[in-house]
Design a protein around this motif. Sequence first.
Motif, PDB file in Angstrom:
ATOM      1  N   ALA A 154      -8.957  -8.433   1.089  1.00  0.00           N
ATOM      2  CA  ALA A 154      -8.474  -7.320   1.901  1.00  0.00           C
ATOM      3  C   ALA A 154      -7.577  -6.396   1.090  1.00  0.00           C
ATOM      4  O   ALA A 154      -6.978  -6.796   0.088  1.00  0.00           O
ATOM      5  N   PHE A 155      -7.500  -5.159   1.515  1.00  0.00           N
ATOM      6  CA  PHE A 155      -6.629  -4.182   0.887  1.00  0.00           C
ATOM      7  C   PHE A 155      -6.069  -3.273   1.962  1.00  0.00           C
ATOM      8  O   PHE A 155      -6.574  -3.222   3.077  1.00  0.00           O
ATOM      9  N   SER A 156      -5.030  -2.555   1.618  1.00  0.00           N
ATOM     10  CA  SER A 156      -4.395  -1.635   2.543  1.00  0.00           C
ATOM     11  C   SER A 156      -4.636  -0.209   2.082  1.00  0.00           C
ATOM     12  O   SER A 156      -5.057   0.026   0.947  1.00  0.00           O
ATOM     13  N   GLY A 157      -4.332   0.732   2.927  1.00  0.00           N
ATOM     14  CA  GLY A 157      -4.459   2.127   2.577  1.00  0.00           C
ATOM     15  C   GLY A 157      -3.542   2.970   3.427  1.00  0.00           C
ATOM     16  O   GLY A 157      -3.116   2.551   4.502  1.00  0.00           O
ATOM     17  N   PHE A 158      -3.237   4.151   2.933  1.00  0.00           N
ATOM     18  CA  PHE A 158      -2.442   5.103   3.707  1.00  0.00           C
ATOM     19  C   PHE A 158      -2.752   6.505   3.224  1.00  0.00           C
ATOM     20  O   PHE A 158      -3.322   6.705   2.158  1.00  0.00           O
ATOM     21  N   SER A 159      -2.369   7.488   4.029  1.00  0.00           N
ATOM     22  CA  SER A 159      -2.675   8.875   3.706  1.00  0.00           C
ATOM     23  C   SER A 159      -1.470   9.589   3.118  1.00  0.00           C
ATOM     24  O   SER A 159      -0.319   9.169   3.293  1.00  0.00           O
ATOM     25  N   VAL A 160      -1.782  10.684   2.416  1.00  0.00           N
ATOM     26  CA  VAL A 160      -0.776  11.601   1.870  1.00  0.00           C
ATOM     27  C   VAL A 160      -1.295  13.014   2.085  1.00  0.00           C
ATOM     28  O   VAL A 160      -2.475  13.228   2.343  1.00  0.00           O
ATOM     29  N   ASP A 161      -0.403  13.978   1.963  1.00  0.00           N
ATOM     30  CA  ASP A 161      -0.827  15.363   2.120  1.00  0.00           C
ATOM     31  C   ASP A 161      -1.129  16.051   0.789  1.00  0.00           C
ATOM     32  O   ASP A 161      -1.690  17.135   0.765  1.00  0.00           O
ATOM     33  N   ASP A 162      -0.759  15.428  -0.331  1.00  0.00           N
ATOM     34  CA  ASP A 162      -0.968  16.014  -1.653  1.00  0.00           C
ATOM     35  C   ASP A 162      -1.286  14.889  -2.628  1.00  0.00           C
ATOM     36  O   ASP A 162      -0.389  14.164  -3.065  1.00  0.00           O
ATOM     37  N   LEU A 163      -2.556  14.739  -2.978  1.00  0.00           N
ATOM     38  CA  LEU A 163      -2.995  13.636  -3.835  1.00  0.00           C
ATOM     39  C   LEU A 163      -2.399  13.732  -5.236  1.00  0.00           C
ATOM     40  O   LEU A 163      -2.007  12.719  -5.814  1.00  0.00           O
ATOM     41  N   ALA A 164      -2.290  14.930  -5.780  1.00  0.00           N
ATOM     42  CA  ALA A 164      -1.723  15.098  -7.127  1.00  0.00           C
ATOM     43  C   ALA A 164      -0.253  14.687  -7.150  1.00  0.00           C
ATOM     44  O   ALA A 164       0.197  14.010  -8.080  1.00  0.00           O
ATOM     45  N   GLU A 205      -5.240   5.003 -10.435  1.00  0.00           N
ATOM     46  CA  GLU A 205      -6.533   5.523 -10.879  1.00  0.00           C
ATOM     47  C   GLU A 205      -7.064   6.461  -9.796  1.00  0.00           C
ATOM     48  O   GLU A 205      -6.994   6.146  -8.608  1.00  0.00           O
ATOM     49  N   GLU A 206      -7.559   7.627 -10.215  1.00  0.00           N
ATOM     50  CA  GLU A 206      -8.177   8.543  -9.257  1.00  0.00           C
ATOM     51  C   GLU A 206      -9.674   8.285  -9.262  1.00  0.00           C
ATOM     52  O   GLU A 206     -10.282   8.098 -10.313  1.00  0.00           O
ATOM     53  N   THR A 207     -10.263   8.273  -8.100  1.00  0.00           N
ATOM     54  CA  THR A 207     -11.687   7.999  -7.979  1.00  0.00           C
ATOM     55  C   THR A 207     -12.308   8.935  -6.943  1.00  0.00           C
ATOM     56  O   THR A 207     -11.595   9.525  -6.132  1.00  0.00           O
ATOM     57  N   GLY A 208     -13.613   9.065  -6.976  1.00  0.00           N
ATOM     58  CA  GLY A 208     -14.325   9.897  -6.023  1.00  0.00           C
ATOM     59  C   GLY A 208     -14.258  11.364  -6.387  1.00  0.00           C
ATOM     60  O   GLY A 208     -13.650  11.752  -7.382  1.00  0.00           O
ATOM     61  N   ARG A 244     -12.231  12.093  -2.686  1.00  0.00           N
ATOM     62  CA  ARG A 244     -11.253  11.746  -3.721  1.00  0.00           C
ATOM     63  C   ARG A 244     -10.175  10.853  -3.126  1.00  0.00           C
ATOM     64  O   ARG A 244      -9.734  11.065  -2.003  1.00  0.00           O
ATOM     65  N   MET A 245      -9.756   9.880  -3.908  1.00  0.00           N
ATOM     66  CA  MET A 245      -8.668   9.010  -3.481  1.00  0.00           C
ATOM     67  C   MET A 245      -8.027   8.386  -4.706  1.00  0.00           C
ATOM     68  O   MET A 245      -8.554   8.476  -5.817  1.00  0.00           O
ATOM     69  N   SER A 296       0.971  -7.783  -8.134  1.00  0.00           N
ATOM     70  CA  SER A 296       0.386  -8.984  -7.528  1.00  0.00           C
ATOM     71  C   SER A 296      -1.125  -9.023  -7.683  1.00  0.00           C
ATOM     72  O   SER A 296      -1.758 -10.016  -7.370  1.00  0.00           O
ATOM     73  N   GLY A 297      -1.716  -7.908  -8.139  1.00  0.00           N
ATOM     74  CA  GLY A 297      -3.167  -7.803  -8.216  1.00  0.00           C
ATOM     75  C   GLY A 297      -3.765  -7.098  -7.018  1.00  0.00           C
ATOM     76  O   GLY A 297      -4.940  -6.735  -7.023  1.00  0.00           O
ATOM     77  N   ALA A 298      -2.984  -6.903  -5.975  1.00  0.00           N
ATOM     78  CA  ALA A 298      -3.474  -6.215  -4.780  1.00  0.00           C
ATOM     79  C   ALA A 298      -3.756  -4.746  -5.081  1.00  0.00           C
ATOM     80  O   ALA A 298      -3.150  -4.155  -5.973  1.00  0.00           O
ATOM     81  N   ARG A 299      -4.692  -4.188  -4.320  1.00  0.00           N
ATOM     82  CA  ARG A 299      -5.023  -2.778  -4.437  1.00  0.00           C
ATOM     83  C   ARG A 299      -4.637  -2.050  -3.156  1.00  0.00           C
ATOM     84  O   ARG A 299      -4.716  -2.623  -2.070  1.00  0.00           O
ATOM     85  N   ILE A 300      -4.256  -0.800  -3.326  1.00  0.00           N
ATOM     86  CA  ILE A 300      -3.979   0.064  -2.180  1.00  0.00           C
ATOM     87  C   ILE A 300      -4.760   1.353  -2.392  1.00  0.00           C
ATOM     88  O   ILE A 300      -4.744   1.929  -3.481  1.00  0.00           O
ATOM     89  N   PHE A 301      -5.447   1.796  -1.351  1.00  0.00           N
ATOM     90  CA  PHE A 301      -6.167   3.056  -1.404  1.00  0.00           C
ATOM     91  C   PHE A 301      -5.302   4.144  -0.770  1.00  0.00           C
ATOM     92  O   PHE A 301      -4.779   3.963   0.328  1.00  0.00           O
TER      93      PHE A 301
END
Length: 129
Positions: A7-17, A32-35, A40-41, A48-53
Amino acid sequence: MLGQSQAFSGFSVDDLAAARRFYGETLGLEVEETGQGAMRMLIIRLGSGARIFVYPKETHAPATFTILNFPVDDIDATVGELERRGVTLERYPGFEHDEKGIVRGDEGPAAIAWFTDPAGNVLSVLQEN
């Protein structure tokens, strides 16, 4: 059923840069930027090795709760370094903050300090008992 899921978590922002600079440069996390285009995310990898999107959202509203906690060995040194990097600590009503903005207590974490990312999402550093 999902006990073995990665499992992983995620959250939003208004400015990716701005988020990429903050999480990568200010906090020193692996980012890391992807997409591309609307897909784009950012992928943040934690110690801990966990990822967050982290994804951009035009109608982003900052989380009104702590979305990410960073346990540290020395909260005073960490807060000092965050401040040197331009991070301002939040002070919330109902908590007794010391002169540095740290809340110290006997229950829960020994000490905790909150701050926000450029999108207004709440983060913390905490030192365990």
